[in-house]
Design a protein around this motif. Structure first.
Motif, PDB file in Angstrom:
ATOM      1  N   SER A  86      30.722 -32.134  38.234  1.00  0.00           N
ATOM      2  CA  SER A  86      30.006 -31.315  37.256  1.00  0.00           C
ATOM      3  C   SER A  86      28.553 -31.737  37.170  1.00  0.00           C
ATOM      4  O   SER A  86      28.196 -32.897  37.413  1.00  0.00           O
ATOM      5  CB  SER A  86      30.660 -31.437  35.878  1.00  0.00           C
ATOM      6  N   ARG A  98      26.899 -24.541  35.262  1.00  0.00           N
ATOM      7  CA  ARG A  98      28.242 -24.753  34.751  1.00  0.00           C
ATOM      8  C   ARG A  98      29.174 -25.218  35.865  1.00  0.00           C
ATOM      9  O   ARG A  98      28.934 -25.000  37.051  1.00  0.00           O
ATOM     10  CB  ARG A  98      28.796 -23.465  34.146  1.00  0.00           C
ATOM     11  N   ASP A 120      33.567 -20.865  29.480  1.00  0.00           N
ATOM     12  CA  ASP A 120      32.142 -21.002  29.828  1.00  0.00           C
ATOM     13  C   ASP A 120      31.958 -21.759  31.145  1.00  0.00           C
ATOM     14  O   ASP A 120      31.112 -22.643  31.272  1.00  0.00           O
ATOM     15  CB  ASP A 120      31.377 -21.716  28.705  1.00  0.00           C
ATOM     16  N   VAL A 121      32.780 -21.411  32.134  1.00  0.00           N
ATOM     17  CA  VAL A 121      32.665 -21.979  33.470  1.00  0.00           C
ATOM     18  C   VAL A 121      32.250 -20.869  34.433  1.00  0.00           C
ATOM     19  O   VAL A 121      32.138 -19.705  34.051  1.00  0.00           O
ATOM     20  CB  VAL A 121      33.991 -22.625  33.918  1.00  0.00           C
TER      21      VAL A 121
END
Length: 455
Positions: free
Chosen positions: A198, A206, A310-311
């Motif tokens: 990440s 994202r 929210d990816v």
């Protein structure tokens, strides 16, 4: 006394002229916007697909790579079914299992499945048939009763996937339709994208939670004219806009031929598209079963990941090869009508704008707008417009195929391309006025948010 008309009223004439001017300006802006999207898709396809590695060998991978469960729902004999399914068995990846599922024990796909299970005894693969789980170990065939047939909603594909989804050993799930084949290194490259670390918490980028593949249509000597029109559609305008939308990343845009994601992410989704931080515990179903009420579970899974968690998604540098066989022109029309009707309830604005992204309507808009603003008729504009459009489409084809369209097939491609373009608006017009679709021999009614009910 005679009432004044618009022609007699100077004020009305001025407003009409101003409105026409602005409408023409909007038309030209839209023309430039669509062309920009097409060029973005073309440039990205060149960059991503022409430079993809030829092969990813297992020798370059660590034995500790994350495991993957490949789920392939089956129904009937799709064109090239043996080669499609075999591509899963030939993945150059050290840790995966294959679960093939059919709803009916008499399904005609089963002999093909048994042939592959016997051919690849060292591959961890099994087939789930309704209430029965068939396993082919090296010593032979046995069966295990698993209870009643699962039916969680109206979507037959999701119903067919529920049991293998629950039986899957690994967290990473690869949903792969039965009518597509993939390269031996496709799994390794997709897992590599999904497993990227990440970004920094303060970065706007994202986490990638879904990896998908552009569909590339393959034709055979037996492919009918309808299949050729379908290939012209899939391999050109649809592909370039699909790539462009995903590069721009303004919204989720996922087709379900080949999707890789984590089950732990999917288990947090309920299909409401409401961010998790704003959701209340209403007892609503989560996981794959939550998407059984939708006609396009693939698109809704992508949207739910995007909005609820929210990816983000990413396209692999591989393609999903879809071999097309016997498809009449009416079959092509019905197929396009079905998907436009479904999109009408999932992406209304995009569906309403869709005919204005096709070459014919877009060219007419540009001609009328420029003629009104300049007062000059450009007789060469449309021929140049269509020539450039075809060249871009051929370039997209070459990027996805890995080679230019053979000269021996250019005329048949051109005929199919012209038919595809001429049918685009009539198909849209027919689709926009209905809400019933036919899928695998059954009729369904599409409702709000893309939910469906059996007809």
């Amino acid at each position: 006394m005679i009432s004044p008309t618009v022609d007699d009223d100077p004020t009305a004439q001025d407003w009409h002229h101003v409105f026409s001017v602005w409408l023409s300006i909007v038309g030209l802006i839209w023309y430039v916007f669509v062309w920009s999207a097409g060029l973005l898709g073309c440039w990205t396809a060149r960059k991503r697909y022409r430079n993809r590695p030829n092969h990813q060998t297992a020798a370059t991978l660590s034995s500790s790579v994350p495991g993957v469960s490949i789920l392939r729902p089956l129904k009937g004999l799709d064109t090239n079914l043996l080669e499609n399914l075999e591509s899963s068995f030939r993945q150059d990846y050290p840790n995966f299992e294959i679960l093939l599922s059919v709803a009916d024990e008499h399904d005609s796909a089963l002999p093909v499945v048994y042939e592959l299970l016997a051919k690849y005894p060292n591959v961890n693969a099994r087939v789930i048939i309704g209430a029965l789980l068939y396993i082919v170990p090296q010593e032979g065939l046995r069966t295990c009763d698993l209870g009643d047939v699962v039916d969680v909603g109206a979507n037959p594909k999701v119903n067919n996937l529920i049991r293998p989804y629950n039986e899957a050993v690994h967290d990473i799930i690869w949903l792969l339709d039965s009518n597509v084949a993939v390269a031996p290194g496709a799994l390794a490259r997709a897992v590599g994208i999904l497993s990227r670390p990440s970004s920094h918490p303060n970065s706007p980028q994202r986490r990638i939670a879904l990896v998908h593949h552009v569909v590339f249509a393959i034709l055979t000597r037996e492919s009918s004219f309808g299949a050729r029109v379908e290939a012209a559609f899939l391999n050109t305008n649809l592909a370039k806009l699909y790539i462009a939308i995903n590069v721009a990343a303004v919204e989720s845009c996922v087709m379900g031929k080949s999707n890789l994601f984590r089950r732990s992410d999917l288990e947090r989704l309920d299909g409401s598209l409401v961010p998790r931080r704003r959701q209340h515990d209403s007892g609503q179903q989560r996981g794959l079963a939550a998407f059984s009420r939708f006609s396009v579970e693939d698109n809704m899974i992508g949207l739910s990941l995007w909005h609820e968690l929210d990816v983000r998604h990413d396209l692999s540098c591989d393609v999903a090869y879809n071999t097309l066989g016997d498809m009449s022109l009416s079959d092509y029309v019905c197929r396009r009508v079905r998907w436009v009707r479904i999109r009408k309830y999932t992406s209304l604005v995009a569906t309403l704008l869709e005919p204005f992204t096709e070459s014919v309507m877009l060219g007419v808009i540009a001609v009328v707008s420029t003629q009104f603003l300049t007062g000059v008729t450009h007789h060469l504009f449309l021929p140049i417009h269509f020539i450039l459009w075809i060249l871009i489409d051929l370039d997209i084809y070459a990027s996805l195929a890995g080679h230019a369209l053979p000269s021996s097939k250019r005329w048949e491609f051109l005929v199919a391309w012209v038919v595809k373009e001429m049918l685009a608006f009539p198909i849209w017009l027919l689709a926009i006025m209905g809400d019933e679709v036919e899928w695998r021999g059954r009729k369904y009614k599409v409702m709000r948010n893309g939910e469906m009910a059996r007809g």
